[in-house]
Design a protein around this motif. Structure first.
Motif, PDB file in Angstrom:
ATOM      1  N   CYS A   3      11.805  14.760  48.369  1.00 38.58           N
ATOM      2  CA  CYS A   3      13.229  14.713  48.070  1.00 38.58           C
ATOM      3  C   CYS A   3      13.471  15.532  46.798  1.00 38.58           C
ATOM      4  O   CYS A   3      12.785  15.344  45.800  1.00 38.58           O
ATOM      5  CB  CYS A   3      13.651  13.257  47.852  1.00 38.58           C
ATOM      6  N   CYS A   6      14.710  12.819  43.804  1.00 44.90           N
ATOM      7  CA  CYS A   6      13.842  11.818  43.180  1.00 44.90           C
ATOM      8  C   CYS A   6      12.361  12.064  43.457  1.00 44.90           C
ATOM      9  O   CYS A   6      11.520  11.274  43.024  1.00 44.90           O
ATOM     10  CB  CYS A   6      14.239  10.413  43.649  1.00 44.90           C
ATOM     11  N   HIS A   8      10.733  11.635  46.081  1.00 46.11           N
ATOM     12  CA  HIS A   8      10.146  10.737  47.074  1.00 46.11           C
ATOM     13  C   HIS A   8       9.481  11.606  48.149  1.00 46.11           C
ATOM     14  O   HIS A   8      10.058  12.596  48.582  1.00 46.11           O
ATOM     15  CB  HIS A   8      11.256   9.859  47.687  1.00 46.11           C
ATOM     16  N   CYS A  31      17.112  11.108  52.006  1.00 46.16           N
ATOM     17  CA  CYS A  31      15.993  10.440  51.346  1.00 46.16           C
ATOM     18  C   CYS A  31      16.152   8.931  51.507  1.00 46.16           C
ATOM     19  O   CYS A  31      17.211   8.382  51.187  1.00 46.16           O
ATOM     20  CB  CYS A  31      15.986  10.820  49.870  1.00 46.16           C
ATOM     21  N   GLU A  33      14.741   6.702  49.857  1.00 43.63           N
ATOM     22  CA  GLU A  33      14.584   6.061  48.552  1.00 43.63           C
ATOM     23  C   GLU A  33      15.896   6.060  47.758  1.00 43.63           C
ATOM     24  O   GLU A  33      16.403   5.030  47.375  1.00 43.63           O
ATOM     25  CB  GLU A  33      13.481   6.793  47.776  1.00 43.63           C
ATOM     26  N   CYS A  34      16.466   7.304  47.549  1.00 46.39           N
ATOM     27  CA  CYS A  34      17.677   7.391  46.709  1.00 46.39           C
ATOM     28  C   CYS A  34      18.931   7.674  47.526  1.00 46.39           C
ATOM     29  O   CYS A  34      20.030   7.668  46.995  1.00 46.39           O
ATOM     30  CB  CYS A  34      17.487   8.469  45.635  1.00 46.39           C
TER      31      CYS A  34
HETATM   32 ZN    ZN Z   1      15.340  10.763  46.828  1.00 42.32          ZN
END
Ligand code: ZN
Length: 158
Positions: A3, A6, A8, A31, A33-34
């Motif tokens: 990503c 972040c 990831h 992503c 994650e974020c």
């Molecule tokens: Zn991310």
């Protein structure tokens, strides 16, 4: 791929579409994650072996740079050159090769350039095919004239 926001290490594809010319696929990714969204473009790799033996990625810009001089003073626009470079890339990709040399690129340029502007074509061919006499020019011009005659004969048949 990571990503870009972040870092990831994973992402989810949320949309894929093929470009208009059919030569690349654009994917929208998210992503997990974020939640950040980004796009990636995927094309088959196409490499050019230069005379020096160095490998580099095929580039439409280089095709345009290669024919620009031959088009000097001719009624050829930037848009024409972009279309020409696209036709060259399509022709090359249709052959299914992943690697080719500068000579083969030159060959692939001849057809589309001839359709675009015959004077530019003759200039380019004279350098690329190393014309070294008037006979070489005469032969090329004869070929162009013969094609014109054929085209007119075909048009007359309709
Ligand atoms: Zn991310």
């Amino acid at each position: 791929m990571h990503c870009p926001f972040c870092r990831h290490p994973d992402s989810r594809v949320i949309d894929s579409r093929t470009s208009d010319d059919g030569l690349s696929i654009r994917r929208r990714r998210q992503c997990p994650e974020c939640g950040g969204r980004f796009s990636t473009t995927e094309t088959a790799s196409l490499m050019v072996i230069k005379r020096s033996g160095v490998l580099e990625s095929f580039s439409r810009d280089k095709v345009i740079a290669g024919v620009r001089k031959a088009c000097q003073g001719r009624p050829v626009t930037e848009a024409d050159l972009a279309v020409l470079a696209q036709r060259v890339e399509e022709a090359v990709r249709q052959t299914g090769v992943s690697q080719l040399d500068t000579n083969e690129i030159g060959l692939a340029i001849l057809g589309p350039l001839r359709d675009l502007d015959e004077v530019a074509y003759l200039r380019f061919a004279s350098v690329y095919q190393e014309f070294d006499s008037l006979e070489d020019f005469e032969r090329s011009i004869r070929e162009l004239r013969a094609d014109h005659a054929n085209a007119e004969a075909t048009a007359g048949d309709r």
